[in-house]
Design an enzyme around this catalytic site. Sequence first.
Site, PDB file in Angstrom:
ATOM      1  N   LYS A 158     -18.644 -54.727 -19.457  1.00 55.98           N
ATOM      2  CA  LYS A 158     -17.493 -54.875 -18.558  1.00 55.98           C
ATOM      3  C   LYS A 158     -17.539 -56.235 -17.864  1.00 55.98           C
ATOM      4  CE  LYS A 158     -16.546 -50.031 -17.289  1.00 55.98           C
ATOM      5  NZ  LYS A 158     -16.282 -49.095 -16.172  1.00 55.98           N
ATOM      6  N   GLY A 164      -8.731 -52.435 -14.167  1.00 57.96           N
ATOM      7  CA  GLY A 164      -7.632 -51.767 -14.858  1.00 57.96           C
ATOM      8  C   GLY A 164      -7.825 -51.775 -16.357  1.00 57.96           C
ATOM      9  N   TYR A 202     -21.518 -45.931 -22.142  1.00 57.37           N
ATOM     10  CA  TYR A 202     -20.126 -45.649 -22.465  1.00 57.37           C
ATOM     11  C   TYR A 202     -19.896 -44.142 -22.432  1.00 57.37           C
ATOM     12  CZ  TYR A 202     -15.711 -45.526 -25.059  1.00 57.37           C
ATOM     13  OH  TYR A 202     -14.429 -45.300 -25.448  1.00 57.37           O
ATOM     14  N   HIS A 208     -10.022 -38.647 -16.301  1.00 57.40           N
ATOM     15  CA  HIS A 208      -9.884 -39.452 -15.091  1.00 57.40           C
ATOM     16  C   HIS A 208      -9.499 -38.512 -13.956  1.00 57.40           C
ATOM     17  CE1 HIS A 208      -8.074 -43.078 -12.825  1.00 57.40           C
ATOM     18  NE2 HIS A 208      -7.858 -42.014 -12.083  1.00 57.40           N
ATOM     19  N   LYS A 237      -0.637 -44.899 -16.229  1.00 64.17           N
ATOM     20  CA  LYS A 237      -0.582 -43.441 -16.150  1.00 64.17           C
ATOM     21  C   LYS A 237       0.803 -42.943 -16.523  1.00 64.17           C
ATOM     22  CE  LYS A 237      -4.084 -43.494 -12.562  1.00 64.17           C
ATOM     23  NZ  LYS A 237      -4.310 -43.627 -11.116  1.00 64.17           N
ATOM     24  N   GLU A 275     -11.887 -42.808  -7.430  1.00 60.31           N
ATOM     25  CA  GLU A 275     -11.713 -42.458  -8.852  1.00 60.31           C
ATOM     26  C   GLU A 275     -13.045 -42.153  -9.518  1.00 60.31           C
ATOM     27  OE1 GLU A 275      -7.950 -45.411  -9.945  1.00 60.31           O
ATOM     28  OE2 GLU A 275      -9.808 -45.535 -11.081  1.00 60.31           O
ATOM     29  N   GLU A 288     -14.087 -46.409  -9.134  1.00 63.69           N
ATOM     30  CA  GLU A 288     -13.583 -47.351  -8.129  1.00 63.69           C
ATOM     31  C   GLU A 288     -12.838 -46.647  -7.011  1.00 63.69           C
ATOM     32  OE1 GLU A 288      -9.629 -49.346 -10.012  1.00 63.69           O
ATOM     33  OE2 GLU A 288     -11.425 -49.634 -11.221  1.00 63.69           O
ATOM     34  N   ARG A 292      -5.257 -48.166  -1.239  1.00 64.21           N
ATOM     35  CA  ARG A 292      -3.806 -48.201  -1.013  1.00 64.21           C
ATOM     36  C   ARG A 292      -3.246 -46.808  -1.217  1.00 64.21           C
ATOM     37  NH1 ARG A 292      -4.599 -49.492  -6.414  1.00 64.21           N
ATOM     38  NH2 ARG A 292      -3.521 -48.014  -7.776  1.00 64.21           N
TER      39      ARG A 292
HETATM   40  C1  MV4 Z   1     -15.341 -46.546 -18.490  1.00 66.71           C
HETATM   41  C2  MV4 Z   1     -15.042 -45.729 -19.590  1.00 66.71           C
HETATM   42  C3  MV4 Z   1     -16.098 -45.189 -20.271  1.00 66.71           C
HETATM   43  N1  MV4 Z   1     -17.369 -45.460 -19.911  1.00 66.71           N
HETATM   44  N2  MV4 Z   1     -16.619 -46.779 -18.150  1.00 66.71           N
HETATM   45  C4  MV4 Z   1     -10.936 -48.078 -17.636  1.00 66.71           C
HETATM   46  C5  MV4 Z   1     -10.344 -48.630 -16.384  1.00 66.71           C
HETATM   47  C6  MV4 Z   1     -11.475 -48.852 -15.477  1.00 66.71           C
HETATM   48  N3  MV4 Z   1     -11.104 -48.619 -14.119  1.00 66.71           N
HETATM   49  C7  MV4 Z   1     -12.537 -47.927 -15.934  1.00 66.71           C
HETATM   50  N4  MV4 Z   1     -12.193 -47.572 -17.285  1.00 66.71           N
HETATM   51  C8  MV4 Z   1     -13.077 -46.912 -18.079  1.00 66.71           C
HETATM   52  N5  MV4 Z   1     -14.370 -47.109 -17.756  1.00 66.71           N
HETATM   53  C9  MV4 Z   1     -17.602 -46.245 -18.874  1.00 66.71           C
HETATM   54  N6  MV4 Z   1     -18.860 -46.508 -18.541  1.00 66.71           N
HETATM   55  C10 MV4 Z   1     -13.713 -45.489 -19.907  1.00 66.71           C
HETATM   56  C11 MV4 Z   1     -12.717 -46.097 -19.162  1.00 66.71           C
HETATM   57  C12 MV4 Z   1     -11.370 -45.796 -19.565  1.00 66.71           C
HETATM   58  C13 MV4 Z   1     -10.482 -45.151 -18.721  1.00 66.71           C
HETATM   59  C14 MV4 Z   1     -10.833 -44.790 -17.418  1.00 66.71           C
HETATM   60  C15 MV4 Z   1      -9.951 -44.150 -16.602  1.00 66.71           C
HETATM   61  C16 MV4 Z   1      -8.693 -43.857 -17.075  1.00 66.71           C
HETATM   62  C17 MV4 Z   1      -8.305 -44.211 -18.336  1.00 66.71           C
HETATM   63  C18 MV4 Z   1      -9.186 -44.860 -19.166  1.00 66.71           C
HETATM   64  C19 MV4 Z   1      -8.799 -45.201 -20.459  1.00 66.71           C
HETATM   65  C20 MV4 Z   1      -9.660 -45.835 -21.269  1.00 66.71           C
HETATM   66  C21 MV4 Z   1     -10.953 -46.152 -20.832  1.00 66.71           C
END
Ligand code: MV4
Length: 451
Positions: A158, A164, A202, A208, A237, A275, A288, A292
Site C-alpha cells: 500500500k 480510497g 492481504y 466492509h 459504494k 471502518e 481508517e 466527516r
Molecule cells: C485491504 C484489503 C485487503 N487486505 N487491506 C481499499 C480501500 C482502503 N481504504 C482499504 N482497502 C482495502 N484494504 C488489506 N490488508 C482490501 C481492501 C479493499 C476494500 C476495502 C473496503 C471496501 C472495499 C474494498 C474493495 C477492494 C479492496
Amino acid sequence: MFQRVLVANRGEIALRVIRACRDLGIETAVVFSEADRGAPYLALADQAICIGPGPAVDSYLKIDRLIAAAEIAQADAIHPGFGFLSENSKFAHIVRECGFEFIGPSEQSMDAVGNKDKAKQLAKKAKVPIVPGSDGLLANEEEAIRFAKQVGFPVLIKAAAGGGGRGMRVARDEAELVKGFSQAKIEAEAAFKDGSVYLEKYIEQPRHIEVQLLADKHGNVVHLFERDCSLQRRHQKLVEESAAPNLPDKVRNAICDAAVRMAKAAEYYNAGTCEFLLDKDHNFYFIEVNARIQVEHPVTELVTGIDLIKQQIRIAAGEELGFRQRDIQHRGCAIECRINAEDPAKDFRPSAGTITRWQVPGGPGVRLDTHVVPGYRVPPNYDSMVAKLLVFQPTRAEALATMRRALREFVVEGIQTTIPLHQQIFNTQAFIEGKVDTSFIERTFLYPQGK
Ligand code: MV4
C-alpha cells in the site's frame, strides 16, 4: 446555539444540512458555483452566495471564498458536508482562526486519523485490531520480503500517501512481491509525489463494516451501530445497510466497542466513522477513520431514530450528548441505494444533462434524499450522485421487498442512472441471502467468469 450556519457544500448534502438547520431554528446561508446557479435547493436556504466558477477548485474548494461568504452572511459556524474540504484540517483551522466554528472534529484529531501511519499507531494503543503488516514504511525489498514471510502470503503493498483504494497492489509470492514493490514505489511517486509504501497481510474478499460514532466536546463517546458497505464498485459504494446481515452479535459488539476505543484514543469529537475489514472467519481489522459525516448516514438515522446532522450541530455548539450508549436502540433494517447519474452500460460513465422526467417513489418505509426536481440539469462538474433511496422495515426481507417496489416506482428520463443495476442487485440470490463482500459487484456483474 448558533444563529446562522454557512453551508459550504452543494447538492443533496447541502439540502440535508439546510433542512436540519431549519428544524433547529437556525438560519442558513448556502454557497453555490456558477454551475449550480438557480438550483432549486438553494431557495430553501435563507441566503445563497455565489463563490465562483463551476470547477470545484475555483469555488467549493476555495478556502478564502468560503471564509468571505461566511463573513458576508455573518454566520457563526460552517458545515462542510462531505467531500470537498470536509476532511481538510487546514480548512478547519482557518475557519476557527477566523472566528467561526467548524462543524466537525478538531484539527488535531483530523490530522491524527487522516495519516494512515498515525491512525494505525493510535489503533494499536487503543487495542483495536489492525491488519498484520510492516510496522511503518518499507526501506527496501529485503525488508518487504522479511515482513511478507512473517505475516504470510498473499500480502498487499500500500502507498502511504494513497487512499480510497489507490496505490494498492497484491503479491501472492516472493517474485510478485519483488516486482510489485518497485512498481508500487514508482506509481506512488508519480501519483502522490511520495514513494513510501508499507505492507499488510492481504485479506481476501473482505466485508466492509463501518461503525457510526458520535462524540461531544466533554469526552462522551457513543456508537450508533454498524453499516455494511461491502457493495462497492471501484471503491464507490453502491448499497449500504444496517444491521450488517449474518453478523453474530458477539462480533458486532466487539467491532462497535473497538470503534469507541479508537474515538477515545484520538480524542475525537463530532460525527465520525470507524471502518473495518471483516474476513471470512469474522476477524475484524481497523482500516481508517472518516472524520466527516458520510453519504450513507441516513441508514443509521433510520435504525436509531437519531438525526446525525442535528447532533453534529449541537456538538459543535458545545452541547453535551443528550443520551448514553444504553439509550441507543437499533431497530429493524435500513438499506440505501445510491442513485448516480451514470450509465452502467457504458462502464459507469457520468451521464450529465437535463432530467426530463423524475417520478419518485414514496409510501411506507421509503425515504428519498435528493436535491433533484423535474427539469433539473445535472452539471458535469461534480460527483454524479443524484439521490439516495432508502428503505426502513422491521426485517431485512421486508426491506428488500420495499426496495424492489421503490426502485420500480422510480422513473427517471433524460439521463442514465444506476437504477437498473440496483434492480439486478436486489434480484440476486447471494445478495438476498446477505452473502456479500467487497468483490461481489465485480464478480456478479462485470466479470461473471472471473475468480
Ligand atoms: C485491504 C484489503 C485487503 N487486505 N487491506 C481499499 C480501500 C482502503 N481504504 C482499504 N482497502 C482495502 N484494504 C488489506 N490488508 C482490501 C481492501 C479493499 C476494500 C476495502 C473496503 C471496501 C472495499 C474494498 C474493495 C477492494 C479492496
